[in-house]
Design an enzyme around this catalytic site. Structure first.
Site: not given
Ligand SMILES: Cc1ncc(COP(=O)(O)O)c(C=O)c1O
Length: 419
Positions: A377, A133, A236, A210, A213
């Site tokens: 993203c 992401h 999420k 990270d 998910q």
């Molecule tokens: C894998 C992953 N990392 C990071 C994020 C970023 O999350 P946030 O926008 O809540 O910081 C997302 C959100 O879509 C994500 O799916």
């Protein structure tokens, strides 16, 4: 299909799922990977905190201040237990996963970081992957621009797996940290953490996950994973937006400099210098997202009450059903693993000759099916597959087989419209 999971009862916990859409369409919410819906217990806990206990935390010497602080710190305990953190002091509340990732990247090459593990410069390397992401790409690019460190990345195989064929060439004595996604927000792929970690340890590199998910969808235990840092985001995981979590090993958090400066992150302040509070407060400058943290505490209580194993099993059944049913749609290409091995409940796909924006629009207009369209993203990942965008259906504990069937009916309709 019987998952042995009372999904209809669970759906009653989520008030939004029983609302209809204009024109009498039912809501079919298949966008939980973007942001999940909230159970009544989260909504009510936040309402109750605001209506009966709210005050600022950590600084007010009165009854409401004490109650609010107790609830905020109790949320930290709940999150620590939820992800198996050895200590509650290893849980830093941030505003989202992005902030947690930035916080860690900021410690590298920072003149205030005295620990050699965070010293970085030209010749050193950071390793990420092509399936990240943007939140786990851009902070490291910013670091590279600031310090001259080299950014390297794992590529992705045609079937949407992390390509580890050059693991030993990519992760070397020059690597300072490997930061990869636990479960891809586009492909659904669950990455082989142990294998990458073993290599990182061999060369003395740190490792960050990270887990935005994965934490909402399956049991995640930081001690068992053995990594150094892990980030996830509340919205999420059936919690509110505005709250995220950084877990870091205690001794690393102690070695890291503050990220933002302000109230509550200090020990003492003079006009020309300050000393800092111990972690986690060192990283929580200013008034934190109090009600949001309390809401996240309620969310992890809710998810734990159902059981993360049961949630993971349900999502696996739903994903299997989705992969089978989508496989019957002519011209549909799944971007990511087409079997259930090491994958979660996110299925992204293209439909030959039809732009994902049209797919998403028609699914919503005609069938009330909410999916996400675009690059989610993760633009470099889409470039890797030579496509500008995909349609993504993402599932959660409240997703039913009937909703998958509605998606598939909708896709057949989309094809007819564009025939
Ligand atoms: C894998 C992953 N990392 C990071 C994020 C970023 O999350 P946030 O926008 O809540 O910081 C997302 C959100 O879509 C994500 O799916």
């Amino acid at each position: 299909m019987n998952t042995g999971f009372d999904v209809e009862r669970i759906r009653k916990d989520f008030p939004i799922l029983s609302r209809g859409l204009p024109g009498g369409r039912p809501l079919v919410y298949l966008d939980s990977g973007n942001s999940a819906q909230k159970p009544t217990s989260v909504i009510e806990t936040m309402r109750e905190h605001l209506s009966s206990h709210y005050a600022n935390v950590g600084r007010a010497m009165h009854t409401l201040g004490a109650e609010s602080t107790e609830a905020y710190e109790a949320a930290r305990d709940k999150v620590a237990a939820f992800i198996g953190a050895p200590s509650r002091d290893e849980i830093v509340f941030t505003k989202n996963a992005s902030e947690a990732l930035n916080l860690v990247a900021y410690a590298f090459g920072n003149p205030m970081s005295e620990d050699p593990r965070f010293r970085i410069g030209p010749g050193d390397e950071i390793v990420i992957s092509e399936m990240e992401h943007h939140s786990n790409i851009v902070p490291w690019q910013l670091l590279a621009r600031r310090t001259g460190v080299t950014l390297r990345w794992f590529s992705v195989t045609d079937d949407g797996r992390l390509d580890l064929s050059d693991l030993d060439e990519l992760v070397t004595e020059r690597t300072k940290i490997v930061s990869i996604v636990h479960q891809s927000n586009v492909l659904g792929t669950v990455n082989p953490v142990a294998e990458v970690l073993a290599r990182a340890r061999r060369v003395g590199a740190l490792m960050m996950l990270d887990a935005s998910q994965s934490v909402p969808h399956k049991p995640v235990d930081v001690a068992a994973l053995g990594v150094d840092f892990l980030a996830f985001t509340g919205h999420k995981a059936a919690g509110p937006s505005g709250i995220g979590v950084l877990w870091g090993r205690g001794e690393l958090l102690e070695a890291m400099p503050p990220f933002l400066g302000g109230g509550e992150m200090i020990e003492a302040v003079w006009m020309d210098r300050s000393t800092y509070a111990p972690a986690p407060h060192k990283f929580e400058a200013g008034t934190p997202p109090i009600v949001e943290a309390v809401g996240l505490g309620a969310a992890v209580d809710y998810l734990s009450g159902i059981g993360m194993d049961a949630i993971a099993r349900h999502e696996r059944e739903i994903t299997g059903h989705a992969l089978d049913a989508l496989g019957e749609v002519p011209g549909l290409r799944v971007i990511g693993p087409e079997n259930l091995d090491d994958r979660g409940g996110t299925v992204s796909f293209t439909l030959e000759g039809i732009h994902p924006h049209d797919v998403g629009q028609i699914l919503d207009d005609a069938f009330g099916v909410a999916v996400r369209v675009g690059h989610h993203c993760a633009r470099p990942l889409h470039l890797r597959f030579g496509i500008p965008a995909t349609t993504r259906a993402s599932f959660y504990l409240y997703t039913t087989p009937a909703e998958i069937d509605a998606l598939v009916r909708g896709l057949h309709h989309v094809r007819k419209v564009f025939a």
